[in-house]
Write a protein that holds these residues in place. Structure first.
Motif, PDB file in Angstrom:
ATOM      1  N   ASP A   1       0.808  -1.219   0.000  1.00 45.70           N
ATOM      2  CA  ASP A   1       0.000   0.000   0.000  1.00 45.70           C
ATOM      3  C   ASP A   1       0.840   1.267   0.000  1.00 45.70           C
ATOM      4  OD1 ASP A   1       1.054  -0.518   2.452  1.00 45.70           O
ATOM      5  OD2 ASP A   1      -0.724   0.099   3.596  1.00 45.70           O
ATOM      6  N   LEU A   2       2.166   1.112  -0.347  1.00 46.11           N
ATOM      7  CA  LEU A   2       3.050   2.286  -0.385  1.00 46.11           C
ATOM      8  C   LEU A   2       3.354   2.657  -1.828  1.00 46.11           C
ATOM      9  CD1 LEU A   2       5.614   1.287   2.418  1.00 46.11           C
ATOM     10  CD2 LEU A   2       3.631   2.850   2.621  1.00 46.11           C
ATOM     11  N   ALA A   3       3.667   3.920  -2.033  1.00 49.48           N
ATOM     12  CA  ALA A   3       3.998   4.407  -3.380  1.00 49.48           C
ATOM     13  C   ALA A   3       5.489   4.672  -3.445  1.00 49.48           C
ATOM     14  CB  ALA A   3       3.220   5.682  -3.691  1.00 49.48           C
ATOM     15  N   PRO A   4       6.130   4.393  -4.589  1.00 53.54           N
ATOM     16  CA  PRO A   4       7.563   4.685  -4.710  1.00 53.54           C
ATOM     17  C   PRO A   4       7.812   6.187  -4.586  1.00 53.54           C
ATOM     18  CG  PRO A   4       6.622   4.115  -6.852  1.00 53.54           C
ATOM     19  CD  PRO A   4       5.530   3.872  -5.846  1.00 53.54           C
ATOM     20  N   HIS A   5       9.080   6.509  -4.290  1.00 56.37           N
ATOM     21  CA  HIS A   5       9.455   7.901  -4.042  1.00 56.37           C
ATOM     22  C   HIS A   5       9.397   8.730  -5.316  1.00 56.37           C
ATOM     23  CE1 HIS A   5      12.407  11.168  -2.819  1.00 56.37           C
ATOM     24  NE2 HIS A   5      11.372  11.266  -1.955  1.00 56.37           N
ATOM     25  N   GLY A   6       9.412   8.036  -6.491  1.00 60.18           N
ATOM     26  CA  GLY A   6       9.382   8.770  -7.755  1.00 60.18           C
ATOM     27  C   GLY A   6       8.084   9.519  -7.959  1.00 60.18           C
ATOM     28  N   ILE A   7       7.003   9.018  -7.355  1.00 60.51           N
ATOM     29  CA  ILE A   7       5.729   9.695  -7.486  1.00 60.51           C
ATOM     30  C   ILE A   7       5.830  11.099  -6.933  1.00 60.51           C
ATOM     31  CG2 ILE A   7       3.335   9.687  -6.700  1.00 60.51           C
ATOM     32  CD1 ILE A   7       3.385   6.649  -6.811  1.00 60.51           C
TER      33      ILE A   7
ATOM     34  N   LEU B   1      13.214   5.021  -5.330  1.00 60.95           N
ATOM     35  CA  LEU B   1      12.580   5.867  -6.351  1.00 60.95           C
ATOM     36  C   LEU B   1      11.556   5.063  -7.137  1.00 60.95           C
ATOM     37  CD1 LEU B   1      15.599   7.950  -7.715  1.00 60.95           C
ATOM     38  CD2 LEU B   1      13.615   8.826  -6.462  1.00 60.95           C
ATOM     39  N   TRP B   2      11.846   3.778  -7.320  1.00 57.11           N
ATOM     40  CA  TRP B   2      10.943   2.922  -8.115  1.00 57.11           C
ATOM     41  C   TRP B   2      10.266   1.848  -7.252  1.00 57.11           C
ATOM     42  CZ3 TRP B   2      15.640   4.514 -10.187  1.00 57.11           C
ATOM     43  CH2 TRP B   2      15.582   5.289 -11.317  1.00 57.11           C
ATOM     44  N   SER B   3      10.939   1.477  -6.129  1.00 51.82           N
ATOM     45  CA  SER B   3      10.362   0.417  -5.296  1.00 51.82           C
ATOM     46  C   SER B   3      10.201   0.940  -3.873  1.00 51.82           C
ATOM     47  CB  SER B   3      11.261  -0.820  -5.284  1.00 51.82           C
ATOM     48  OG  SER B   3      10.730  -1.831  -4.434  1.00 51.82           O
ATOM     49  N   PRO B   4       8.987   0.924  -3.353  1.00 50.18           N
ATOM     50  CA  PRO B   4       8.738   1.527  -2.030  1.00 50.18           C
ATOM     51  C   PRO B   4       9.140   0.627  -0.857  1.00 50.18           C
ATOM     52  CG  PRO B   4       6.671   0.716  -2.919  1.00 50.18           C
ATOM     53  CD  PRO B   4       7.690   0.432  -3.976  1.00 50.18           C
TER      54      PRO B   4
END
Length: 539
Positions: free
Chosen positions: A12-18, A85-88
């Protein structure tokens, strides 16, 4: 376990790139920056670890390892920043940061207490000063070692001088023990040989026998004199002497002693060269050196006698311990002979040491010269090279007084006698009888005493006595000098003439005859006795 699973659950987490809206320039700016920082952080621990491993002597080396771990952990967080950045996977990134935080805390906690100790470590300037101080200590140590070596050398020289002194003392005691009695016998022999020669003048065979007796007695007298000279026991009469005049006057004597096959050259100092020395003994010493030079040139050669004014300074004296700095008159006697082998050069001045064949020398010539020079407060130096010759240099103290004219050798003619009364004191019965006969033959009246007690008894009788002729060494409690002092106190007008074959220290001090003392050295000839008695009565 549930907590750990929840940390790694990123559904349920979003990568940092978002957060960067996937803008490429921002994403790649973070990627490149974090990658470079991470790579640098990873390379730094490798360098620190390599340094710490190679330098195990470094103080507080473990701090380097702790710091390397801290830097490595910091580098890991930057790589996880790229990954998120791509994997949370923020849980894994958080755990890495926990490790980094732990390393940071440990390093910080350990570093602050070490800071005062680190500050106490010496700086480069302090190390330089310590190094300079160490160099100075090394220099001082080297100087101390050099001084110790010099002291060792001086001690060895002193020990050698002590051995030489002990050797001379032993020879002096031996010589003193035999000189008195031996010279008494020689006095009687030489004195009576003269009368015997006159009695047998018409018998050639007896004349030859008498001549042999005379030569043997003279050789015995010369032997004793050389021993006394080496032991520095002979009585000297030093006076200001012009060495140039002495060498010139003795040149004929040298030519006669050396023969025609030896060329003689003299190189004299310009002007007078005045030294304080006994001229007769100096002449005898130079003759000894000339004869030794002749023997070193069996096929002929050249003898050079050179004189010069020299100054031996402190530097020269420092390297020659027997020398006192000052002004000297130098006399060099050089030959072109066979030279002296190096192994025996240090022994040539020893008594009885000779390289000549058996019967060709006593080994006392050079030792006599050595003793005479030392007794004259001088210095002697030998230089020699095999196949090229030898030079012996004598240094004698300079004198500022006017030179006393060198008298010609006394002619062997008996002086006239007289009618005076002479008190003869001699503990050797043969010598006493001989002297009495000779003096009475010259017209004198003699009173005889075997010791000081008998002599004082004669004085107490009140007889008129013109001359006291006494041996220096007498049996009993009083020697000749003490007797003379007692007699002159009672009879102030009386003259005194001493005789001895060995004077000890009664009338000779520091190797020199006391001022105003007349001494007839044993053994002596009849004409010596006659001349000295007249001289004593005239004073």
């Amino acid at each position: 376990m549930h907590f750990l699973r929840s940390l790694f659950d990123s559904a349920d987490l979003a990568p940092h790139g978002i957060c960067l809206l996937w803008r490429p320039e921002l994403v790649w700016l973070h990627v490149v920056s974090d990658a470079l920082i991470g790579i640098s952080y990873f390379s730094i621990p490798v360098a620190i670890g390599y340094f710490a491993a190679k330098r195990s002597d470094i103080v507080y080396g473990w701090v380097f390892w702790a710091f390397a771990i801290f830097i490595w952990a910091c580098g890991s967080t930057h790589f996880f920043s790229i990954w998120t950045l791509w994997s949370p996977n923020y849980g894994a990134e958080g755990l890495v940061k926990v490790v980094t935080a732990g390393a940071s805390v440990v390093t910080a906690v350990a570093l602050w207490p070490l800071l005062p100790k680190a500050l106490a470590l010496p700086s480069n300037e302090q190390l330089r000063r310590v190094n300079d101080a160490l160099k100075e200590q090394i220099k001082e140590r080297d100087a101390a070692m050099a001084a110790l070596e010099a002291e060792k050398t001086e001690r060895l020289k002193a020990e050698e001088m002590l051995r030489q002194t002990q050797k001379m003392d032993a020879i002096g005691q031996l010589t003193g023990g035999i000189a008195h009695d031996f010279n008494n016998m020689l006095t009687v022999i030489l004195g009576n040989v003269e009368g015997l020669a006159e009695s047998v003048a018409g018998a050639p065979k007896l004349v030859t026998t008498v001549r042999l007796i005379e030569e043997a007695a003279e050789r015995g007298a010369e032997l004793t004199q050389h021993l006394l000279a080496f032991a520095r026991k002979q009585p000297l009469e030093p006076r200001p002497t012009d060495v140039n005049a002495l060498v010139t006057s003795a040149e004929t004597l040298f030519k006669h002693a050396l023969g025609e096959q030896i060329e003689i050259e003299t190189i004299l100092e310009d002007g007078p060269l005045i030294v304080l020395v006994d001229p007769s003994q100096l002449r005898a010493s130079l003759l000894n050196l000339a004869v030794n030079a002749r023997d070193a040139m069996p096929n002929g050669g050249k003898l050079t006698i050179e004189t010069a004014n020299v100054v031996l300074d402190e530097t020269y004296a420092a390297s020659n311990s027997e020398v006192s700095p000052g002004r000297y008159g130098m006399i060099a006697v050089s030959d072109t002979g066979v030279g002296i082998p190096a192994p025996i050069r240090d022994r040539v001045f020893e008594p009885f040491f000779t390289t000549k064949e058996m019967g060709k020398g006593t080994g006392l010539g050079l030792s006599m010269v050595y003793g005479f020079v030392k007794q004259s407060n001088g210095y002697i130096k030998l230089y020699s090279e095999e196949g090229h010759g030898t030079t012996i240099k004598i240094y004698l103290p300079r004198s500022d007084e006017q030179a006393v004219e060198i008298a010609d050798e006394v002619s062997a003619v008996r002086a006239r006698g007289g009618s005076e009364t002479i008190l003869v004191v001699e503990d050797d019965a043969l010598v006493l009888e001989y002297v009495s006969a000779q003096l009475e033959g010259l017209g004198y009246t003699t009173l005889l005493a075997a010791n000081a007690a008998e002599a004082l008894a004669i004085i107490e009788r009140g007889e008129k006595i013109d001359l006291l002729f006494t041996d220096v060494i007498l049996t009993g409690t009083m020697n000749g000098r003490e007797l003379a002092r007692e007699v002159t106190a009672r009879v102030p007008s009386i003259k005194v003439l001493f005789t001895s074959g060995y004077t000890e220290n009664s009338i000779v001090h520091h190797g020199r005859l006391d001022s105003g003392v007349l001494l007839l050295t044993k053994p002596y000839r009849n004409w010596d006795l006659a001349n000295m008695v007249r001289m004593a009565l005239r004073t």
